[in-house]
Motif scaffolding. Sequence first.
Motif, PDB file in Angstrom:
ATOM      1  N   PRO A 107       0.558  -1.248  -0.651  1.00  0.00           N
ATOM      2  CA  PRO A 107       0.296   0.218   0.059  1.00  0.00           C
ATOM      3  C   PRO A 107       1.152   1.464  -0.487  1.00  0.00           C
ATOM      4  O   PRO A 107       0.239   2.277   0.072  1.00  0.00           O
ATOM      5  N   GLU A 108       1.874   1.554   0.293  1.00  0.00           N
ATOM      6  CA  GLU A 108       2.923   2.240   0.167  1.00  0.00           C
ATOM      7  C   GLU A 108       3.200   3.117  -0.846  1.00  0.00           C
ATOM      8  O   GLU A 108       3.305   4.163  -1.409  1.00  0.00           O
ATOM      9  N   GLY A 109       3.115   2.267  -2.048  1.00  0.00           N
ATOM     10  CA  GLY A 109       3.836   2.250  -3.332  1.00  0.00           C
ATOM     11  C   GLY A 109       5.122   2.218  -3.517  1.00  0.00           C
ATOM     12  O   GLY A 109       5.268   2.544  -4.656  1.00  0.00           O
ATOM     13  N   GLY A 110       6.015   2.059  -2.566  1.00  0.00           N
ATOM     14  CA  GLY A 110       7.306   1.425  -2.725  1.00  0.00           C
ATOM     15  C   GLY A 110       7.868   1.655  -1.970  1.00  0.00           C
ATOM     16  O   GLY A 110       7.651   1.442  -0.570  1.00  0.00           O
ATOM     17  N   ASN A 111       9.298   1.858  -2.306  1.00  0.00           N
ATOM     18  CA  ASN A 111      10.160   1.403  -0.940  1.00  0.00           C
ATOM     19  C   ASN A 111       9.983   2.388   0.236  1.00  0.00           C
ATOM     20  O   ASN A 111       9.907   3.309  -0.048  1.00  0.00           O
ATOM     21  N   PHE A 112      10.302   2.428   1.576  1.00  0.00           N
ATOM     22  CA  PHE A 112      10.669   3.589   2.695  1.00  0.00           C
ATOM     23  C   PHE A 112      12.072   4.161   2.196  1.00  0.00           C
ATOM     24  O   PHE A 112      12.590   4.018   2.026  1.00  0.00           O
ATOM     25  N   THR A 113      11.641   5.937   2.142  1.00  0.00           N
ATOM     26  CA  THR A 113      12.437   6.343   2.118  1.00  0.00           C
ATOM     27  C   THR A 113      12.307   7.533   3.000  1.00  0.00           C
ATOM     28  O   THR A 113      10.949   8.348   3.102  1.00  0.00           O
ATOM     29  N   PRO A 114      13.262   8.383   3.595  1.00  0.00           N
ATOM     30  CA  PRO A 114      12.481   9.259   4.690  1.00  0.00           C
ATOM     31  C   PRO A 114      11.473  10.240   3.557  1.00  0.00           C
ATOM     32  O   PRO A 114      10.544  11.112   4.040  1.00  0.00           O
ATOM     33  N   ARG A 115      12.434  10.072   2.808  1.00  0.00           N
ATOM     34  CA  ARG A 115      12.345  11.950   2.097  1.00  0.00           C
ATOM     35  C   ARG A 115      10.844  11.810   1.191  1.00  0.00           C
ATOM     36  O   ARG A 115       9.735  12.536   0.699  1.00  0.00           O
ATOM     37  N   ARG A 116      10.448   9.946   1.164  1.00  0.00           N
ATOM     38  CA  ARG A 116       9.301   9.572   0.436  1.00  0.00           C
ATOM     39  C   ARG A 116       8.811   9.802   1.485  1.00  0.00           C
ATOM     40  O   ARG A 116       6.946   9.875   0.769  1.00  0.00           O
ATOM     41  N   ARG A 117       8.009   9.584   2.128  1.00  0.00           N
ATOM     42  CA  ARG A 117       7.625   9.434   3.655  1.00  0.00           C
ATOM     43  C   ARG A 117       6.593  10.732   3.987  1.00  0.00           C
ATOM     44  O   ARG A 117       5.383  11.495   4.269  1.00  0.00           O
ATOM     45  N   TRP A 118       7.774  12.198   4.005  1.00  0.00           N
ATOM     46  CA  TRP A 118       7.631  13.536   3.586  1.00  0.00           C
ATOM     47  C   TRP A 118       6.661  13.848   2.455  1.00  0.00           C
ATOM     48  O   TRP A 118       5.308  14.694   2.592  1.00  0.00           O
ATOM     49  N   ARG A 119       7.338  13.176   1.010  1.00  0.00           N
ATOM     50  CA  ARG A 119       6.679  13.949  -0.010  1.00  0.00           C
ATOM     51  C   ARG A 119       4.600  13.317  -0.239  1.00  0.00           C
ATOM     52  O   ARG A 119       3.927  13.779  -0.675  1.00  0.00           O
ATOM     53  N   ALA A 120       5.089  11.963   0.997  1.00  0.00           N
ATOM     54  CA  ALA A 120       3.191  11.077   1.143  1.00  0.00           C
ATOM     55  C   ALA A 120       2.533  12.175   2.082  1.00  0.00           C
ATOM     56  O   ALA A 120       1.065  12.016   1.506  1.00  0.00           O
ATOM     57  N   ILE A 121       3.032  12.834   3.371  1.00  0.00           N
ATOM     58  CA  ILE A 121       1.955  14.078   4.210  1.00  0.00           C
ATOM     59  C   ILE A 121       1.970  14.721   3.381  1.00  0.00           C
ATOM     60  O   ILE A 121       0.776  14.972   3.359  1.00  0.00           O
ATOM     61  N   LEU A 122       2.760  15.663   2.706  1.00  0.00           N
ATOM     62  CA  LEU A 122       2.637  16.441   2.100  1.00  0.00           C
ATOM     63  C   LEU A 122       1.242  16.310   0.953  1.00  0.00           C
ATOM     64  O   LEU A 122       0.129  16.943   0.782  1.00  0.00           O
ATOM     65  N   ARG A 123       1.527  15.305   0.045  1.00  0.00           N
ATOM     66  CA  ARG A 123       0.704  14.938  -0.876  1.00  0.00           C
ATOM     67  C   ARG A 123      -1.022  15.252  -0.180  1.00  0.00           C
ATOM     68  O   ARG A 123      -2.186  14.885  -0.620  1.00  0.00           O
ATOM     69  N   LEU A 124      -0.754  13.962   0.822  1.00  0.00           N
ATOM     70  CA  LEU A 124      -1.930  14.157   1.770  1.00  0.00           C
ATOM     71  C   LEU A 124      -3.186  15.681   2.494  1.00  0.00           C
ATOM     72  O   LEU A 124      -4.167  16.235   2.019  1.00  0.00           O
ATOM     73  N   GLU A 125      -2.056  16.292   2.814  1.00  0.00           N
ATOM     74  CA  GLU A 125      -2.749  18.055   2.989  1.00  0.00           C
ATOM     75  C   GLU A 125      -2.366  18.300   1.594  1.00  0.00           C
ATOM     76  O   GLU A 125      -4.007  19.260   2.109  1.00  0.00           O
ATOM     77  N   GLN A 126      -2.192  18.578   0.900  1.00  0.00           N
ATOM     78  CA  GLN A 126      -2.015  18.990  -0.429  1.00  0.00           C
ATOM     79  C   GLN A 126      -3.667  18.698  -1.353  1.00  0.00           C
ATOM     80  O   GLN A 126      -4.682  19.295  -1.457  1.00  0.00           O
ATOM     81  N   LYS A 127      -4.715  17.242  -0.591  1.00  0.00           N
ATOM     82  CA  LYS A 127      -5.916  17.273  -0.957  1.00  0.00           C
ATOM     83  C   LYS A 127      -6.804  16.926   0.159  1.00  0.00           C
ATOM     84  O   LYS A 127      -8.035  16.790  -0.279  1.00  0.00           O
ATOM     85  N   GLY A 128      -6.304  18.297   0.940  1.00  0.00           N
ATOM     86  CA  GLY A 128      -6.920  18.439   2.910  1.00  0.00           C
ATOM     87  C   GLY A 128      -7.338  17.458   3.071  1.00  0.00           C
ATOM     88  O   GLY A 128      -8.594  17.468   3.694  1.00  0.00           O
ATOM     89  N   LEU A 129      -6.363  15.558   3.300  1.00  0.00           N
ATOM     90  CA  LEU A 129      -6.832  14.754   3.714  1.00  0.00           C
ATOM     91  C   LEU A 129      -6.231  15.482   5.312  1.00  0.00           C
ATOM     92  O   LEU A 129      -5.210  14.605   5.610  1.00  0.00           O
ATOM     93  N   ALA A 130      -6.804  16.364   5.868  1.00  0.00           N
ATOM     94  CA  ALA A 130      -6.163  16.499   7.409  1.00  0.00           C
ATOM     95  C   ALA A 130      -5.761  15.532   8.453  1.00  0.00           C
ATOM     96  O   ALA A 130      -4.472  15.209   8.894  1.00  0.00           O
ATOM     97  N   GLU A 131      -6.701  14.537   8.468  1.00  0.00           N
ATOM     98  CA  GLU A 131      -6.763  13.652   9.836  1.00  0.00           C
ATOM     99  C   GLU A 131      -6.009  12.532   9.139  1.00  0.00           C
ATOM    100  O   GLU A 131      -5.008  11.701   9.837  1.00  0.00           O
ATOM    101  N   GLU A 132      -5.980  11.743   8.200  1.00  0.00           N
ATOM    102  CA  GLU A 132      -4.552  11.259   7.401  1.00  0.00           C
ATOM    103  C   GLU A 132      -3.700  11.558   7.205  1.00  0.00           C
ATOM    104  O   GLU A 132      -2.681  10.697   7.598  1.00  0.00           O
ATOM    105  N   ALA A 133      -2.965  13.021   6.696  1.00  0.00           N
ATOM    106  CA  ALA A 133      -1.678  13.533   6.845  1.00  0.00           C
ATOM    107  C   ALA A 133      -1.601  13.548   8.702  1.00  0.00           C
ATOM    108  O   ALA A 133      -0.078  13.094   8.456  1.00  0.00           O
ATOM    109  N   ALA A 134      -2.013  13.848   9.597  1.00  0.00           N
ATOM    110  CA  ALA A 134      -1.844  14.027  11.235  1.00  0.00           C
ATOM    111  C   ALA A 134      -1.315  12.305  11.437  1.00  0.00           C
ATOM    112  O   ALA A 134      -0.472  12.008  12.317  1.00  0.00           O
TER     113      ALA A 134
END
Length: 344
Positions: A217-244
């Motif tokens: 479900p993560e869509g790729g290997n974990f890296t710290p940079r990809r982790r932050w990109r995933a969080i930003l993507r949730l925030e940009q979509k307005g998914l505040a609960e999932e981003a938190a």
Amino acid sequence: MLPPRIVRRLVLAPLVIVLTVVAVLTLPIWLLVVTAASLRLPPPQRRGTRLVWFAVAWLTLESMALCACLWLWVANGLGGRINRDEYQERHYELIQWLLSKIYEAAVRIFRLSVEIDEPPPTSDEISRRLTRPVIVLSRHAGPGDSFLLVHHLLARYGRRPRIVMKAALQFDPSLDVVINRLPNAFVPRKVAESGILTEIRRLSADMDADDALVIFPEGGNFTPRRRWRAILRLEQKGLAEEAARARKLEHLMAPRPNGAIAAIEACPEADVVFVAHTGLDDLVTLGDIWRRLPLSAKIKAKWWRIQAADVPRDREDQIRWLFDQWEEIDTWIAENQPAPAPAT
């Protein structure tokens, strides 16, 4: 860009066999080269030597698998009966043999050990183990975790895995040939999410009792940079609960729920299995492997199974449930993750 299938069959597959012959004949030279390059490393490590031995073993097994694929193609009427159950089973047996030999090579060369914490089998679990399909949702980190997962599904649990993979993996000739003959899917890098979900639904919809659909479900290997990109993507979509909730995950990227939900909707009778693992998380690139490959490689894993009747059916509940399971995986990793290997 991926070459057409006919080019891969007529060029890449024979090229692997040629490379195997060359690698075996020139093995002493390569061992001398990597030994010289490894002089800066502590003598017990000998990373270069071990990597060369494993590469030659991999190429040899690839060539043997390709020869077996050619024989199976001829034996089933030049591909005319390739979809019959008996030939499908032979290809699953070939994959199991290939992955088992690669696993044995990794155990000998890298001193690999895998410790799996699984639920104690109750009488009900034993009776149901191969009587209904499963959807396997696993984290994605470290080299070869998908190979190990598929190996254990085949060898340890008697499952027939189905996977949605990146199209680039078809550059590996043996995977290209065998996987394309079985119910799996390769998706291009820039394919729309709807295309991926279509493939997931296709693979899920007709699963039998001994099938297992594998999704990361993560869509790729974990890296710290990809982790932050995933969080930003949730925030940009307005998914505040999932981003938190994603910010609280230290070792995982936020799960992308659409694939898991599509699989569950297409096969509602399937149980869902969650897989956590850790051990080689800091080995992502070839450079990491060269600098940090430990003398002994140990992977710890844990899985748990949710019965189909206990899987939420409302979409919002499913998303929260998926994040609940991901938080449990993150906590387990924090408690079981080894100290990072020092770079040398």
